[in-house]
Design a protein around this motif. Sequence first.
Motif, PDB file in Angstrom:
ATOM      1  N   GLY A 342      93.130  39.210  70.519  1.00  0.00           N
ATOM      2  CA  GLY A 342      92.834  38.545  69.386  1.00  0.00           C
ATOM      3  C   GLY A 342      93.884  38.631  68.228  1.00  0.00           C
ATOM      4  N   ILE A 343      94.543  37.862  67.449  1.00  0.00           N
ATOM      5  CA  ILE A 343      95.185  38.281  66.384  1.00  0.00           C
ATOM      6  C   ILE A 343      95.330  37.150  65.300  1.00  0.00           C
ATOM      7  CG2 ILE A 343      97.401  37.432  67.244  1.00  0.00           C
ATOM      8  CD1 ILE A 343      96.591  40.692  65.114  1.00  0.00           C
ATOM      9  N   VAL A 344      94.091  36.655  65.145  1.00  0.00           N
ATOM     10  CA  VAL A 344      94.096  35.448  63.958  1.00  0.00           C
ATOM     11  C   VAL A 344      93.687  36.270  62.706  1.00  0.00           C
ATOM     12  CG1 VAL A 344      94.378  33.283  65.310  1.00  0.00           C
ATOM     13  CG2 VAL A 344      92.109  34.362  65.108  1.00  0.00           C
ATOM     14  N   GLN A 345      92.879  35.432  61.859  1.00  0.00           N
ATOM     15  CA  GLN A 345      92.464  35.886  60.635  1.00  0.00           C
ATOM     16  C   GLN A 345      91.660  37.256  60.612  1.00  0.00           C
ATOM     17  OE1 GLN A 345      89.472  35.850  58.649  1.00  0.00           O
ATOM     18  NE2 GLN A 345      90.248  35.683  56.558  1.00  0.00           N
ATOM     19  N   GLU A 346      90.482  37.150  61.239  1.00  0.00           N
ATOM     20  CA  GLU A 346      89.466  38.406  61.300  1.00  0.00           C
ATOM     21  C   GLU A 346      90.319  39.445  61.941  1.00  0.00           C
ATOM     22  OE1 GLU A 346      85.024  39.263  62.252  1.00  0.00           O
ATOM     23  OE2 GLU A 346      86.050  38.024  63.624  1.00  0.00           O
ATOM     24  N   GLU A 347      91.105  39.243  63.038  1.00  0.00           N
ATOM     25  CA  GLU A 347      91.717  40.439  63.790  1.00  0.00           C
ATOM     26  C   GLU A 347      92.700  40.886  62.991  1.00  0.00           C
ATOM     27  OE1 GLU A 347      89.777  37.909  67.091  1.00  0.00           O
ATOM     28  OE2 GLU A 347      90.959  37.613  65.314  1.00  0.00           O
ATOM     29  N   ILE A 348      93.429  40.230  62.258  1.00  0.00           N
ATOM     30  CA  ILE A 348      94.548  40.643  61.466  1.00  0.00           C
ATOM     31  C   ILE A 348      93.915  41.550  60.505  1.00  0.00           C
ATOM     32  CG2 ILE A 348      96.159  40.001  59.713  1.00  0.00           C
ATOM     33  CD1 ILE A 348      96.885  37.617  61.350  1.00  0.00           C
ATOM     34  N   ARG A 349      93.021  41.194  59.704  1.00  0.00           N
ATOM     35  CA  ARG A 349      92.368  41.680  58.536  1.00  0.00           C
ATOM     36  C   ARG A 349      91.832  43.161  59.162  1.00  0.00           C
ATOM     37  NH1 ARG A 349      90.505  40.878  53.412  1.00  0.00           N
ATOM     38  NH2 ARG A 349      90.428  42.896  52.327  1.00  0.00           N
ATOM     39  N   PHE A 350      91.049  43.172  60.258  1.00  0.00           N
ATOM     40  CA  PHE A 350      90.640  44.529  60.677  1.00  0.00           C
ATOM     41  C   PHE A 350      91.812  45.353  61.021  1.00  0.00           C
ATOM     42  CE2 PHE A 350      85.889  44.240  61.784  1.00  0.00           C
ATOM     43  CZ  PHE A 350      85.680  43.183  60.950  1.00  0.00           C
ATOM     44  N   THR A 351      92.747  44.877  61.595  1.00  0.00           N
ATOM     45  CA  THR A 351      93.986  45.781  62.142  1.00  0.00           C
ATOM     46  C   THR A 351      94.744  46.419  60.865  1.00  0.00           C
ATOM     47  OG1 THR A 351      94.369  44.012  63.845  1.00  0.00           O
ATOM     48  CG2 THR A 351      96.220  45.829  63.340  1.00  0.00           C
ATOM     49  N   ILE A 352      94.709  45.793  59.746  1.00  0.00           N
ATOM     50  CA  ILE A 352      95.657  45.914  58.564  1.00  0.00           C
ATOM     51  C   ILE A 352      94.768  47.012  57.621  1.00  0.00           C
ATOM     52  CG2 ILE A 352      97.426  44.452  58.627  1.00  0.00           C
ATOM     53  CD1 ILE A 352      95.811  43.058  56.083  1.00  0.00           C
ATOM     54  N   CYS A 353      93.371  46.888  57.649  1.00  0.00           N
ATOM     55  CA  CYS A 353      92.455  47.320  57.261  1.00  0.00           C
ATOM     56  C   CYS A 353      91.346  48.083  58.197  1.00  0.00           C
ATOM     57  CB  CYS A 353      91.524  46.499  56.238  1.00  0.00           C
ATOM     58  SG  CYS A 353      92.377  45.567  54.952  1.00  0.00           S
ATOM     59  N   THR A 354      92.280  49.361  58.588  1.00  0.00           N
ATOM     60  CA  THR A 354      91.757  49.683  60.356  1.00  0.00           C
ATOM     61  C   THR A 354      90.410  50.471  59.992  1.00  0.00           C
ATOM     62  OG1 THR A 354      94.263  50.556  60.003  1.00  0.00           O
ATOM     63  CG2 THR A 354      92.607  51.086  62.023  1.00  0.00           C
ATOM     64  N   GLU A 355      89.871  50.841  58.858  1.00  0.00           N
ATOM     65  CA  GLU A 355      88.589  51.406  58.901  1.00  0.00           C
ATOM     66  C   GLU A 355      87.566  50.390  59.225  1.00  0.00           C
ATOM     67  OE1 GLU A 355      89.394  54.535  55.465  1.00  0.00           O
ATOM     68  OE2 GLU A 355      89.067  52.487  54.815  1.00  0.00           O
ATOM     69  N   MET A 356      87.546  49.035  58.964  1.00  0.00           N
ATOM     70  CA  MET A 356      86.814  47.835  59.263  1.00  0.00           C
ATOM     71  C   MET A 356      86.474  47.868  60.996  1.00  0.00           C
ATOM     72  SD  MET A 356      88.145  44.624  57.353  1.00  0.00           S
ATOM     73  CE  MET A 356      88.067  44.548  55.386  1.00  0.00           C
ATOM     74  N   LEU A 357      87.263  48.442  61.637  1.00  0.00           N
ATOM     75  CA  LEU A 357      87.087  48.573  62.859  1.00  0.00           C
ATOM     76  C   LEU A 357      85.778  49.196  63.361  1.00  0.00           C
ATOM     77  CD1 LEU A 357      90.700  49.389  64.389  1.00  0.00           C
ATOM     78  CD2 LEU A 357      89.381  47.256  64.551  1.00  0.00           C
ATOM     79  N   VAL A 358      85.521  50.193  62.517  1.00  0.00           N
ATOM     80  CA  VAL A 358      84.159  51.055  62.685  1.00  0.00           C
ATOM     81  C   VAL A 358      82.869  50.036  62.845  1.00  0.00           C
ATOM     82  CG1 VAL A 358      82.766  52.911  61.682  1.00  0.00           C
ATOM     83  CG2 VAL A 358      85.019  53.121  61.551  1.00  0.00           C
ATOM     84  N   SER A 359      82.905  48.994  61.955  1.00  0.00           N
ATOM     85  CA  SER A 359      81.817  48.175  62.217  1.00  0.00           C
ATOM     86  C   SER A 359      81.531  47.638  63.849  1.00  0.00           C
ATOM     87  CB  SER A 359      81.811  46.946  61.386  1.00  0.00           C
ATOM     88  OG  SER A 359      83.072  45.881  61.584  1.00  0.00           O
ATOM     89  N   VAL A 360      82.566  47.400  64.446  1.00  0.00           N
ATOM     90  CA  VAL A 360      82.564  47.207  65.811  1.00  0.00           C
ATOM     91  C   VAL A 360      81.289  47.736  66.613  1.00  0.00           C
ATOM     92  CG1 VAL A 360      83.696  46.771  68.031  1.00  0.00           C
ATOM     93  CG2 VAL A 360      84.775  45.944  65.931  1.00  0.00           C
ATOM     94  N   LEU A 361      81.131  49.340  66.051  1.00  0.00           N
ATOM     95  CA  LEU A 361      80.666  50.000  66.859  1.00  0.00           C
ATOM     96  C   LEU A 361      79.251  49.770  66.787  1.00  0.00           C
ATOM     97  CD1 LEU A 361      80.764  52.821  68.590  1.00  0.00           C
ATOM     98  CD2 LEU A 361      80.704  54.152  66.420  1.00  0.00           C
ATOM     99  N   PHE A 362      78.609  49.574  65.589  1.00  0.00           N
ATOM    100  CA  PHE A 362      77.183  49.467  65.338  1.00  0.00           C
ATOM    101  C   PHE A 362      76.702  48.072  64.825  1.00  0.00           C
ATOM    102  CE2 PHE A 362      79.287  51.903  61.939  1.00  0.00           C
ATOM    103  CZ  PHE A 362      79.294  50.953  60.724  1.00  0.00           C
ATOM    104  N   CYS A 363      77.360  47.206  64.560  1.00  0.00           N
ATOM    105  CA  CYS A 363      77.059  45.958  64.279  1.00  0.00           C
ATOM    106  C   CYS A 363      76.526  44.851  65.241  1.00  0.00           C
ATOM    107  CB  CYS A 363      77.969  45.349  63.298  1.00  0.00           C
ATOM    108  SG  CYS A 363      77.953  46.126  61.531  1.00  0.00           S
TER     109      CYS A 363
END
Length: 478
Positions: A342-363
């Motif tokens: 995936g690489i639309v709005q949400e995925e782009i934001r999580f990719t360039i603001c990489t720390e957002m990926l951490v939320s995937v772990l516990f949300c």
Amino acid sequence: IFVLNFGNRLCYETTEITMSVEPNFDQDMADEQSTISESANTVYYGTSLADIPNLIRTPPILSDMQDIHDPGHAFLIKPFKYDPSNPDREPEPIHGMEKYMDAWDDDHVRLPCSLGNVTRDGRHIWPIIQKALAQLKQKCDEKTVTVHDIKTTIEESNGMNFEIDCLKQLINKVFSAEERAIFLYTILSKMISLALNVGTICGQPPPLLRKESNRSVTMSQRQASSLLACGFFCLFPESHSRHPTYQSLNFTHLLKRGAPWKIEKLKCILHYFRRISENMPKGVLTFRRFGFLKNSDPKWIESQVPLSNIHMIENTTIEDQHGFLQVDFANEYIGGGVMNEGIVQEEIRFTICTEMLVSVLFCEVMLPNECIYLIGCEQFVAYSGYADTFKAKASFIDKTPKDSWGRKLSQVVAMDAIYFQNPIDQYTISCMNRELFKAYVSFHLPKSMNNFAFGIATGNWGCGAFNGDRHLKGMNYE
């Protein structure tokens, strides 16, 4: 882009103290933001951007961390107060620098270093991981490491075969010789150290932010980087059989061969690791899950509240609207397809603001009455394009000022729209009420903050792949 004059739940607690922000940046950024869409070459519609409240111009007041007694707010760091005169001071893990308090249960992330992480025949997995990572680090330090060694390490740590052709192509064919050497001999070594020390860096496992619970977790940027390093090496015990309503932070699918833009995503993520290996950021992040009871729908027909002011502008991005609550057009599973293709709005934001990926772990997956806030996440990469034209461009220096907790004054709310397989369904009362309630939850201002408001930066939420009608969604925002 729409910017609305609207009240919002900030995930802040209020008290009578003074806000701390970095000198010079706050007013400069606010002044720049208030004029960016009103230059001679830009056309906008509606209210002037300068007339919409801005988080950087009027930052909220925070309680000190030690005064937060909310049992639903977990801190992975000791009480910390940001001092602009000493920006290199770093938060400490909650239990000190060398202590780890384990938890292996259904309320916490299961870390790879846990004693509960065992094979089917009862052998502890962490010593196996430690040995594999230590051998890889030795090869990094000896400058003999190859991409195949990374593959071998991941396989030995997991006891199964892995395919990492996307990573292989990026490092061996896309990177220059200099970039390849920097990654393999320097960055990779520091990533290994972050993964090996996940226990002492984090101090304890983060809690799971379960559905139907208003819970938060606050951590340091170093702790987030350690968790992300574990994800890169695919070290988290797979838990889909135990928790099928969570995504995985393991890079299993991201490292595999696939669409060309996966390489661009990996470029961004590896650039993040380069940046933190050169200079570890000293800030703080908060991830918060918030929701209303299902029977707390507002009585729209009785409302006397006037419509919000709107500033509309084209040819800009939500993340460029500094000082406003920024909307993540989220999947119900936060991050959407960011860990895959995936690489639309949400995925782009999580990719360039990489720390957002951490939320995937516990949300956990979001319900219709819930949203998730991502507070303080830094942007590390500039980009161009969208979807199959997405390209990683250059390093991005995020000058957003910090609050008194040490978090960037960056507020993002993840809110998922309905996917309309048949677009005509969105005009039913039930679907309109659902989207209205999702916006109401995401933009809600608690009674304790009735005198505080700031703008919301959003756009055509749910109007791309989800087949939403942007005119109807615009009325939802109003």
